[in-house]
Design a protein around this motif. Structure first.
Motif, mmCIF file in Angstrom:
data_model
loop_
_atom_site.group_PDB
_atom_site.id
_atom_site.type_symbol
_atom_site.label_atom_id
_atom_site.label_comp_id
_atom_site.label_asym_id
_atom_site.label_seq_id
_atom_site.Cartn_x
_atom_site.Cartn_y
_atom_site.Cartn_z
ATOM 1 N N VAL A 217 38.031 39.491 45.867
ATOM 2 C CA VAL A 217 38.421 38.495 46.868
ATOM 3 C C VAL A 217 38.162 37.134 46.241
ATOM 4 O O VAL A 217 37.002 36.732 46.075
ATOM 5 C CB VAL A 217 37.630 38.662 48.186
ATOM 6 C CG1 VAL A 217 37.995 37.548 49.161
ATOM 7 C CG2 VAL A 217 37.912 40.016 48.815
ATOM 8 N N LEU A 253 42.690 39.752 46.501
ATOM 9 C CA LEU A 253 42.987 39.068 47.761
ATOM 10 C C LEU A 253 42.609 37.609 47.584
ATOM 11 O O LEU A 253 41.441 37.299 47.328
ATOM 12 C CB LEU A 253 42.162 39.665 48.915
ATOM 13 C CG LEU A 253 42.719 40.872 49.650
ATOM 14 C CD1 LEU A 253 41.745 41.315 50.726
ATOM 15 C CD2 LEU A 253 44.062 40.552 50.276
ATOM 16 N N GLN A 294 47.555 39.215 47.272
ATOM 17 C CA GLN A 294 47.953 38.826 48.631
ATOM 18 C C GLN A 294 47.208 37.568 49.039
ATOM 19 O O GLN A 294 45.990 37.456 48.854
ATOM 20 C CB GLN A 294 47.656 39.946 49.627
ATOM 21 C CG GLN A 294 48.112 39.610 51.051
ATOM 22 C CD GLN A 294 48.006 40.799 51.982
ATOM 23 O OE1 GLN A 294 47.599 41.881 51.588
ATOM 24 N NE2 GLN A 294 48.372 40.597 53.235
ATOM 25 N N LEU A 323 41.769 39.485 57.458
ATOM 26 C CA LEU A 323 41.082 39.920 56.246
ATOM 27 C C LEU A 323 40.735 41.405 56.288
ATOM 28 O O LEU A 323 40.936 42.126 55.301
ATOM 29 C CB LEU A 323 39.812 39.080 56.043
ATOM 30 C CG LEU A 323 38.962 39.404 54.810
ATOM 31 C CD1 LEU A 323 39.772 39.241 53.532
ATOM 32 C CD2 LEU A 323 37.721 38.524 54.760
ATOM 33 N N ALA A 326 43.811 43.499 55.698
ATOM 34 C CA ALA A 326 44.261 43.427 54.308
ATOM 35 C C ALA A 326 43.385 44.280 53.393
ATOM 36 O O ALA A 326 43.894 44.953 52.483
ATOM 37 C CB ALA A 326 44.251 41.973 53.840
ATOM 38 N N ILE A 330 44.656 47.960 51.052
ATOM 39 C CA ILE A 330 44.701 47.957 49.587
ATOM 40 C C ILE A 330 44.600 49.382 49.053
ATOM 41 O O ILE A 330 43.732 50.153 49.454
ATOM 42 C CB ILE A 330 43.567 47.085 49.009
ATOM 43 C CG1 ILE A 330 43.862 45.613 49.256
ATOM 44 C CG2 ILE A 330 43.389 47.345 47.525
ATOM 45 C CD1 ILE A 330 42.815 44.676 48.709
#
Length: 582
Positions: A217, A253, A294, A323, A326, A330
């Motif tokens: 992230v 991310l 993403q 979040l 997402a 994954i």
């Protein structure tokens, strides 16, 4: 003993019938029971055949109880002692342990390691703390305590970061130093958060965290001026992206944080500006932006667009996921639970034996397994396995484990050692052939034989030296160039032979990618990234070291320019050469 009790009974109660019963306690237990039964019948006849326990005098009840206790004591003395085995209790506890372990192992949720990376002060620790709070890992009382503590230090916006901070020093400075670790779950996935430091002084710690991660992230601050500081040359946003890709973080991310700041106010223009600047850089770093990256906007401090989607009144233009959604969506490459066992050791300590920590990169482990600690080839036995503080009987790839071992002492283990299977142990070498991409050398430095740097490969940190440049790769055709190369500059791709001072555990990148990736750093900068392409084999006499295309005599290490190559280096090259500190 019986006579003493009888006298005490006579002196205290004065009841001759009761004392007679006491004197017969050494005969048979059946006589005692018959006397008790006759007493109960006598009192029942007085009460028209109804036995009322409440009508008995306290003195009688006390004497009968005393009589039973003493009779049991006399019987215990007169007969040999046979201690009752506690097998039943052990069986019950064993069943309970098995059930608890089955419950732990029955959790079939997939497990992912998530590393939070980005420039210093982008909001990584705050976002991680907010995730733990929203997922129920931290209660309101703890949050209130941190809020008060932050307010007392005039740092009101830091209280969420306190959840992820590992010590008081980090809270005082407001900078993450060590990699923070925490756990949370969604409906489908168990996550381990790895909060990496963003300051350039602690990049080695960031490398340690990212090497354990499956997904990353990348936290970017949308606040005016902060994104530009992190993204410009020398900013940690750039270096962290390059390192994450090199260390095997294939999915990213990119969260644009601080969207609630008064300089942004959930502005679509600011979000689009950041996305347009980051996309070309991510492509240049090797990411497929459409498949592997993403973007999404969040507010880490307020918890907006994290567990639930942001309200349309605040951000009417955002129609994507939050979040948590997402992260759940994954997909990563499945791991092989039946492969040879590999677990790089990142830490060790003593706790009723030697305990090692690490992430399982391949294979599975069970209690009672015999394994090897490489490179010192120490054979050990697995005594216990702990996953997220729960004891389990077996664990598969991708899990962060603490394993208690027998057969080795704590001081005989170093970070970077690998716990591996006995049948197929990991290779332990002092030199290897690798393909390197030169990123950014120090000023006035060239990359040639004799160049020294610090090698970071999985959990290993070791000084290394470039022994020989074999050939350069053409950037257009991706094929080796015929011309013999003496040195290369920034941006070049070169195949070279690298030598380290001590044996390290590694694998060929083609066979085992996670143990075949590495970075070279010097003086606080990442100068190159690479992958292991070939490992040596030693002849039986140990006098020669062999590669696929050549065999070389084993010779003493030397740091001279062009060692082992027989090349004459022009004076201009020698003058330009600068050997950095390791």
């Amino acid at each position: 003993m019986v006579q003493q009790v009888a006298k005490e009974s006579v002196g205290t109660k004065g009841n001759h019938k009761r004392t007679t019963i006491f004197t017969y306690t050494h005969t048979k237990r059946t006589d005692i029971e018959e006397d008790i039964r006759s007493l109960q019948l006598d009192s029942a006849e007085e009460n028209n055949g109804v036995v009322n326990p409440g009508d008995a005098r306290p003195e009688e009840v006390e004497v009968v109880d005393k009589m039973e206790e003493d009779s049991e004591e006399v019987q215990a003395v007169s007969q040999p002692v046979h201690p009752e085995p506690k097998v039943k209790h052990k069986e019950v506890s064993a069943v309970e342990d098995a059930e608890s372990q089955q419950e732990t192992e029955g959790n079939n949720k997939r497990h992912l390691n998530v590393v939070f990376i980005g420039h210093v002060d982008a909001g990584k620790s705050t976002t991680g703390g907010q995730i733990l709070f929203l997922s129920g890992q931290v209660d309101d009382r703890t949050i209130q305590k941190y809020e008060k503590e932050a307010k007392d230090k005039s740092r009101e916006s830091w209280y969420m970061a306190y959840i992820m901070d590992t010590n008081e020093e980090e809270r005082i400075k407001g900078k993450t130093v060590e990699v923070g670790r925490a756990h949370f779950e969604t409906e489908t996935t168990r996550f381990t958060i790895l909060d990496a430091p963003g300051h350039k002084s602690y990049v080695p710690n960031m490398i340690s965290g990212a090497s354990q991660a499956d997904i990353g992230v990348l936290v970017i601050s949308a606040r005016k001026g902060e994104f530009e500081t992190g993204f410009e040359k020398g900013g940690q946003t750039r270096e962290h992206v390059m390192l994450a890709k090199t260390l095997g973080v294939t999915k990213l991310l990119l969260v644009v944080n601080k969207m609630d700041d008064h300089t942004v106010n959930w502005s679509k223009e600011r979000y689009d500006e950041i996305e347009s600047k980051m996309t070309p850089f991510l492509k240049a770093s090797g990411y497929n932006v459409k498949k592997d990256v993403q973007f999404l906007p969040i507010s880490g401090l307020m918890g907006l667009n994290m567990k639930t989607r942001v309200d349309k009144s605040l951000c009417p233009w955002w129609n994507g996921p939050c979040l948590f959604e997402a992260l759940d969506r994954i997909e990563i490459t499945p791991r092989d639970p039946n492969g040879p066992f590999r677990m790089p050791i990142i830490d060790k300590f003593k706790d009723m034996g030697t305990v090692v920590m690490g992430k399982v990169e391949s294979g599975s482990v069970r209690e009672g397994d015999s394994l090897l600690v490489m490179p010192n080839k120490a054979q050990v036995k697995v005594l216990a396995i702990y996953c997220d503080d729960n004891r389990v009987r077996h664990a598969g790839p991708g899990e962060n484990l603490r394993i208690r071992l027998s057969g080795i002492e704590e001081e005989d283990i170093l970070s970077g050692f690998v716990l591996s299977s006995v049948a197929k142990p990991v290779a332990a070498v002092t030199e290897f052939i690798a393909q390197l991409q030169i990123l950014e050398l120090l000023d006035n430095a060239i990359f040639t034989a004799g160049y020294k740097a610090v090698l970071h490969i999985h959990a290993v940190v070791e000084e290394c030296e470039i022994v020989e440049l074999l050939h350069q790769i053409d950037l257009k055709t991706k094929k080796p160039m015929k011309k013999k190369v003496l040195f290369v500059k920034n941006g070049a791709i070169v195949v070279c032979r690298i030598q380290v001072n001590n044996s390290i555990c590694t694998e060929k990148f083609a066979d085992f990618a996670q143990l075949g990736r590495f970075t070279l750093r010097t003086e606080g900068k990442t100068v190159a990234v690479g992958k292991v392409t070939e490992l040596p084999t030693f002849e039986s006499q140990g006098s020669r070291i062999c590669w696929e295309n050549m065999c070389l005599p084993v010779r003493a290490r030397t740091s001279s320019l062009g060692c082992g190559t027989g090349l004459k280096v022009p004076p201009t090259v020698g003058a330009l050469l600068r050997i950095p500190r390791g």
